[in-house]
Motif scaffolding. Structure first.
Motif, mmCIF file in Angstrom:
data_model
loop_
_atom_site.group_PDB
_atom_site.id
_atom_site.type_symbol
_atom_site.label_atom_id
_atom_site.label_comp_id
_atom_site.label_asym_id
_atom_site.label_seq_id
_atom_site.Cartn_x
_atom_site.Cartn_y
_atom_site.Cartn_z
ATOM 1 N N GLU A 92 11.979 13.542 5.928
ATOM 2 C CA GLU A 92 10.795 12.794 6.779
ATOM 3 C C GLU A 92 10.453 11.686 5.774
ATOM 4 O O GLU A 92 9.865 10.553 6.387
ATOM 5 C CB GLU A 92 9.697 13.747 6.933
ATOM 6 N N TYR A 93 10.508 11.668 4.520
ATOM 7 C CA TYR A 93 10.303 10.497 3.497
ATOM 8 C C TYR A 93 11.497 10.229 2.773
ATOM 9 O O TYR A 93 12.239 11.200 2.026
ATOM 10 C CB TYR A 93 9.216 11.043 2.508
ATOM 11 N N HIS A 94 12.227 9.096 3.051
ATOM 12 C CA HIS A 94 13.355 8.661 2.382
ATOM 13 C C HIS A 94 12.929 7.729 1.158
ATOM 14 O O HIS A 94 12.429 6.744 1.296
ATOM 15 C CB HIS A 94 14.225 7.787 3.309
ATOM 16 N N VAL A 95 13.294 8.385 -0.059
ATOM 17 C CA VAL A 95 12.828 7.613 -1.135
ATOM 18 C C VAL A 95 14.052 6.978 -1.731
ATOM 19 O O VAL A 95 15.263 7.461 -2.070
ATOM 20 C CB VAL A 95 12.430 8.757 -2.147
ATOM 21 N N GLY A 96 13.908 5.486 -1.789
ATOM 22 C CA GLY A 96 14.897 4.719 -2.559
ATOM 23 C C GLY A 96 14.425 4.345 -3.841
ATOM 24 O O GLY A 96 13.532 3.541 -3.865
ATOM 25 N N VAL A 97 15.398 4.387 -4.835
ATOM 26 C CA VAL A 97 15.164 4.008 -6.060
ATOM 27 C C VAL A 97 16.071 2.933 -6.395
ATOM 28 O O VAL A 97 17.433 2.673 -6.376
ATOM 29 C CB VAL A 97 15.165 4.921 -7.126
ATOM 30 N N CYS A 98 15.327 1.442 -6.794
ATOM 31 C CA CYS A 98 16.129 0.655 -6.890
ATOM 32 C C CYS A 98 16.893 0.620 -8.461
ATOM 33 O O CYS A 98 16.252 0.778 -9.157
ATOM 34 C CB CYS A 98 15.415 -0.721 -6.998
ATOM 35 N N THR A 99 18.280 0.667 -8.506
ATOM 36 C CA THR A 99 18.950 0.531 -9.669
ATOM 37 C C THR A 99 19.601 -0.721 -9.834
ATOM 38 O O THR A 99 20.825 -0.901 -10.623
ATOM 39 C CB THR A 99 20.022 1.750 -9.710
ATOM 40 N N ASN A 100 19.460 -1.651 -9.453
ATOM 41 C CA ASN A 100 20.003 -3.074 -9.473
ATOM 42 C C ASN A 100 19.439 -3.641 -10.909
ATOM 43 O O ASN A 100 18.820 -3.007 -11.603
ATOM 44 C CB ASN A 100 19.552 -4.053 -8.379
ATOM 45 N N THR A 101 19.979 -4.735 -11.327
ATOM 46 C CA THR A 101 20.047 -5.122 -12.762
ATOM 47 C C THR A 101 18.507 -5.028 -13.338
ATOM 48 O O THR A 101 18.384 -4.201 -14.323
ATOM 49 C CB THR A 101 20.281 -6.459 -12.953
ATOM 50 N N LEU A 102 17.330 -5.800 -12.819
ATOM 51 C CA LEU A 102 16.356 -5.541 -13.561
ATOM 52 C C LEU A 102 15.539 -4.262 -13.599
ATOM 53 O O LEU A 102 15.197 -3.944 -14.432
ATOM 54 C CB LEU A 102 15.234 -6.778 -13.047
ATOM 55 N N CYS A 103 15.646 -3.717 -12.433
ATOM 56 C CA CYS A 103 14.939 -2.304 -12.224
ATOM 57 C C CYS A 103 15.919 -1.490 -13.101
ATOM 58 O O CYS A 103 15.181 -0.509 -13.781
ATOM 59 C CB CYS A 103 15.122 -1.971 -10.779
ATOM 60 N N ALA A 104 17.051 -1.514 -13.224
ATOM 61 C CA ALA A 104 17.819 -0.522 -13.884
ATOM 62 C C ALA A 104 17.405 -0.701 -15.446
ATOM 63 O O ALA A 104 17.346 0.108 -16.044
ATOM 64 C CB ALA A 104 19.358 -0.763 -13.909
ATOM 65 N N ASN A 123 22.761 11.987 -4.559
ATOM 66 C CA ASN A 123 22.499 10.641 -3.785
ATOM 67 C C ASN A 123 22.853 10.778 -2.660
ATOM 68 O O ASN A 123 23.800 11.495 -2.127
ATOM 69 C CB ASN A 123 23.344 9.499 -4.646
ATOM 70 N N ASN A 124 22.064 10.218 -1.542
ATOM 71 C CA ASN A 124 22.157 10.166 -0.114
ATOM 72 C C ASN A 124 21.922 11.725 0.429
ATOM 73 O O ASN A 124 22.686 11.946 1.514
ATOM 74 C CB ASN A 124 23.488 9.624 0.148
ATOM 75 N N ARG A 125 21.404 12.708 -0.419
ATOM 76 C CA ARG A 125 21.089 13.864 0.320
ATOM 77 C C ARG A 125 19.892 14.185 0.468
ATOM 78 O O ARG A 125 18.716 13.553 0.108
ATOM 79 C CB ARG A 125 21.876 14.875 -0.848
ATOM 80 N N THR A 126 19.509 15.419 1.266
ATOM 81 C CA THR A 126 18.151 15.481 1.604
ATOM 82 C C THR A 126 17.753 17.110 1.074
ATOM 83 O O THR A 126 18.581 17.813 1.087
ATOM 84 C CB THR A 126 18.013 15.705 2.976
ATOM 85 N N THR A 127 16.557 17.274 0.750
ATOM 86 C CA THR A 127 16.077 18.612 0.222
ATOM 87 C C THR A 127 16.055 19.810 1.215
ATOM 88 O O THR A 127 16.252 19.390 2.550
ATOM 89 C CB THR A 127 14.689 18.593 -0.114
ATOM 90 N N GLU A 128 16.211 20.882 0.960
ATOM 91 C CA GLU A 128 16.512 21.872 2.020
ATOM 92 C C GLU A 128 15.401 21.974 3.086
ATOM 93 O O GLU A 128 15.609 22.377 4.174
ATOM 94 C CB GLU A 128 16.756 23.282 1.272
ATOM 95 N N ASP A 129 14.178 21.820 2.555
ATOM 96 C CA ASP A 129 13.110 21.658 3.668
ATOM 97 C C ASP A 129 13.147 20.516 4.572
ATOM 98 O O ASP A 129 12.104 20.502 5.379
ATOM 99 C CB ASP A 129 11.885 21.830 2.862
ATOM 100 N N GLY A 130 13.868 19.719 4.222
ATOM 101 C CA GLY A 130 13.791 18.262 5.181
ATOM 102 C C GLY A 130 13.025 17.335 4.914
ATOM 103 O O GLY A 130 12.498 16.334 5.682
ATOM 104 N N SER A 131 12.130 17.673 3.859
ATOM 105 C CA SER A 131 10.861 16.773 3.496
ATOM 106 C C SER A 131 11.320 15.405 2.778
ATOM 107 O O SER A 131 10.916 14.288 3.201
ATOM 108 C CB SER A 131 9.808 17.507 2.676
ATOM 109 N N VAL A 132 12.401 15.357 1.864
ATOM 110 C CA VAL A 132 12.709 14.146 1.153
ATOM 111 C C VAL A 132 14.106 14.066 1.043
ATOM 112 O O VAL A 132 14.855 15.099 0.837
ATOM 113 C CB VAL A 132 12.120 14.491 -0.335
ATOM 114 N N SER A 133 14.602 12.998 1.201
ATOM 115 C CA SER A 133 15.990 12.411 0.807
ATOM 116 C C SER A 133 16.022 11.334 -0.062
ATOM 117 O O SER A 133 14.933 10.597 -0.460
ATOM 118 C CB SER A 133 16.606 12.029 2.049
ATOM 119 N N ILE A 134 16.886 10.993 -1.028
ATOM 120 C CA ILE A 134 16.923 10.149 -2.052
ATOM 121 C C ILE A 134 18.351 9.188 -1.912
ATOM 122 O O ILE A 134 19.204 9.867 -1.286
ATOM 123 C CB ILE A 134 16.992 10.624 -3.241
#
Length: 246
Positions: A92-104, A123-134
């Motif tokens: 339901e909430y897709h969390v993207g974490v920037c890991t490019n140069t400066l953020c990394a 990476n690219n998986r979702t919690t069992e309850d379907g609430s969060v993916s990263i």
């Protein structure tokens, strides 16, 4: 490695149920009519089917192909090129974490690693309850706020591993979470529909979108000749025509 493991569609795909197909076809026609060539509507249509299914499914690919008179191979080539089109169901909430140069450099890799461990998903998986993916994101175009995390493409700036873990805990608990800037959050499917090109119907959401913050505008202010903070009169860049007759 199988096609399923690669995130590629398993064919042949089943069609949508008739009532779903009719509803989506009406939306698709509205999108297609905005373009002089129908195939130009493929990107919005992919967001449309993602709004229906939470990812781009084989059925969604078949639907887009039929609406635009394309082959499923042509649609698949586009859907697998752009990373915003997911090939596995998003939370339901897709969390993207920037890991490019400066953020990394400023901690993005650590944020992602700790979030992954905290949620118990890769990476690219979702919690069992379907609430969060990263997902590891290449660049969120927000280097002046690094390290940055996005939830359904809304910005959460200047994050730390602890603040990011608190963020996902609040999301999973159903608490209201406000982005650092931009409109309040809606679900991943709702966001996909907005990205397809349909209006955000939530009262006040458009007005909440905001503009560039202080870090983003600092260079512009200095380029216009504002004094460097703390040093009255000192300018990093003088106005373009200062000291000329132009």
């Amino acid at each position: 490695m199988s096609s399923t493991e690669l995130g590629l569609p398993a064919l042949p795909a089943k069609p949508y149920p008739p009532e779903v197909a009719a509803r989506l076809a009406a939306d698709a026609r509205e999108l297609i009519d905005r373009y002089p060539q129908s195939r130009s509507a493929l990107l919005p249509l992919l967001h449309l089917v993602q709004a229906e299914d939470g990812c781009v499914t084989p059925t969604g690919i078949r639907f887009c192909a039929e609406q635009l008179d394309l082959t499923t191979a042509e649609v698949t080539a586009v859907a697998t090129f752009y990373t915003m089109y997911r090939r596995r169901p998003a939370g339901e909430y897709h969390v993207g974490v920037c890991t490019n140069t400066l953020c990394a450099v400023l901690g993005g890799d650590q944020i992602f690693d700790e979030l992954s461990e905290h949620l118990g998903i890769a990476n690219n998986r979702t919690t069992e309850d379907g609430s969060v993916s990263i997902e590891r994101i290449e660049c969120n175009a927000a280097c002046d706020y690094a390290p940055v995390v996005m939830v359904n493409w809304e910005f959460f700036d200047n994050q730390t591993p602890q603040s990011a873990k608190q963020l996902v805990d609040q999301l999973r608990a159903g608490q209201e979470v406000r982005p650092t800037r931009g409109a309040k959050l809606c679900s991943f499917k709702e966001t996909s529909r907005i990205l397809a090109g349909f209006a955000d119907e939530r009262p006040g959401a458009v007005d909440e979108s905001g503009a560039g913050g202080a870090p983003s505008l600092a260079g512009l202010r200095l380029a216009k000749g504002e004094a460097l903070p703390g040093t009255p009169g000192a300018k990093v860049v003088s106005p373009r025509h200062e000291g000329t007759e132009a």
